[in-house]
Design a protein around this motif. Structure first.
Motif, PDB file in Angstrom:
ATOM      1  N   GLN A 123      -2.990  -8.584  -1.013  1.00 17.10           N
ATOM      2  CA  GLN A 123      -3.071  -9.431   0.164  1.00 17.10           C
ATOM      3  C   GLN A 123      -2.003  -8.996   1.173  1.00 17.10           C
ATOM      4  N   CYS A 124      -2.408  -8.877   2.407  1.00 14.97           N
ATOM      5  CA  CYS A 124      -1.468  -8.513   3.478  1.00 14.97           C
ATOM      6  C   CYS A 124      -0.857  -9.785   4.042  1.00 14.97           C
ATOM      7  N   ALA A 167      -1.115  -3.678   6.993  1.00 13.99           N
ATOM      8  CA  ALA A 167      -1.513  -3.129   5.700  1.00 13.99           C
ATOM      9  C   ALA A 167      -0.392  -2.293   5.104  1.00 13.99           C
ATOM     10  N   ASN A 168       0.435  -1.703   5.968  1.00 17.23           N
ATOM     11  CA  ASN A 168       1.569  -0.917   5.496  1.00 17.23           C
ATOM     12  C   ASN A 168       2.854  -1.563   6.021  1.00 17.23           C
ATOM     13  N   PRO A 169       3.623  -2.204   5.152  1.00 17.15           N
ATOM     14  CA  PRO A 169       4.853  -2.872   5.604  1.00 17.15           C
ATOM     15  C   PRO A 169       5.864  -1.929   6.234  1.00 17.15           C
ATOM     16  N   ASP A 186       0.279   2.279   1.257  1.00 17.44           N
ATOM     17  CA  ASP A 186       0.157   0.929   1.801  1.00 17.44           C
ATOM     18  C   ASP A 186      -0.375  -0.031   0.735  1.00 17.44           C
ATOM     19  N   LYS A 187      -0.645  -1.268   1.132  1.00 16.57           N
ATOM     20  CA  LYS A 187      -1.086  -2.286   0.179  1.00 16.57           C
ATOM     21  C   LYS A 187      -2.521  -2.059  -0.290  1.00 16.57           C
ATOM     22  N   GLU A 188      -3.255  -1.230   0.400  1.00 18.07           N
ATOM     23  CA  GLU A 188      -4.604  -0.867  -0.041  1.00 18.07           C
ATOM     24  C   GLU A 188      -4.608   0.399  -0.886  1.00 18.07           C
ATOM     25  N   SER A 190      -0.658  -0.375  13.167  1.00 11.66           N
ATOM     26  CA  SER A 190      -1.704  -0.002  12.218  1.00 11.66           C
ATOM     27  C   SER A 190      -2.583   1.031  12.911  1.00 11.66           C
TER      28      SER A 190
END
Length: 244
Positions: free
Chosen positions: A25-26, A148-150, A51-53, A110
């Protein structure tokens, strides 16, 4: 979404189901304070990190960038203008002019891209598997508070007017430096050139000029008159020569 991107997403989902990992989860971030006027923002829109994905864009994956890549707010509406895009070892660096009020308050970047090639990495590791994008076309840059990418943080944010003022100061400094360099060149040229000597005629006194004097002419020698005494002397001298 391209066919390669769909295939990559399906393979990542398959691995997630295999290891029983729930989709990431973003989390949204707090928006920045509102500001007036246009602002310039900078940062890495696609850092070379996972990233988170579970996706990472390789540093050298980007095809030549297209002209007029749009800058959007949350992949939706126009937010300003992309000023500069460049690929680095750390990822895709972006500088943009933001005019949208909501976009100016965003904390992260993003990207949207067309994926042409990828590789699955660490597929046997439950914690570390990911997809490495090896070839892609950049389609858009977006500003968001749900990254999606902190690591895709807006690192610098400043007024456009401040940039213009700084550029004016730099230009004035360049002009001043050019004047100083020109003056130093003139000074160095004068110091390196030998002094020029002006030859002037020497003034001499009339007394110093040698005067030419006429050569004395000898008076012709007059023959002595013959006398009786002289005749006697000559006879004696002639007799003496015969006796010797």
């Amino acid at each position: 979404m391209s066919g390669e991107a769909i295939r990559m997403r399906l393979e990542l989902k398959r691995l997630a189901r295999k290891y029983r990992i729930a989709p990431a989860q973003c989390s949204p971030t707090a928006p920045l304070p509102p500001v007036d006027g246009d602002w310039v923002v900078e940062g890495f829109a696609a850092p070379a990190t996972i990233d988170k994905e579970r996706t990472m864009f390789a540093a050298g994956c980007w095809l030549p960038f297209k002209q007029d890549i749009p800058l959007l707010f949350r992949h939706d509406r126009p937010a300003g203008e992309v000023l500069e895009i460049r690929g680095t070892d750390e990822g895709l660096h972006v500088r943009a002019l933001v005019s949208d009020e909501d976009a100016k308050r965003c904390t992260h970047f993003s990207v949207a891209a067309t994926i042409h090639g990828y590789q699955l990495r660490e597929v046997n590791d439950r914690e570390s598997f990911y997809a490495l994008v090896t070839c892609a076309t950049l389609d858009e840059i977006t500003l968001t508070n749900v990254p999606a990418n902190p690591a895709a943080i807006v690192r610098h944010r400043y007024r456009q007017s401040a940039v213009v003022e700084q550029w004016d100061i730099i230009k004035r400094g360049i002009v001043c430096a050019q004047g100083i360099v020109a003056a130093l060149r003139v000074i160095n040229s004068a110091q390196s050139s030998p002094p020029q000597t002006v030859v002037r005629p020497v003034k001499r006194s009339v007394c110093d000029v040698p005067r030419s004097r006429p050569t004395p002419v000898k008076a012709p020698t007059r023959p002595r008159p013959t006398t009786e005494f002289r005749t006697l002397v000559d006879a004696i001298n002639a007799t003496s020569g015969d006796l010797q």
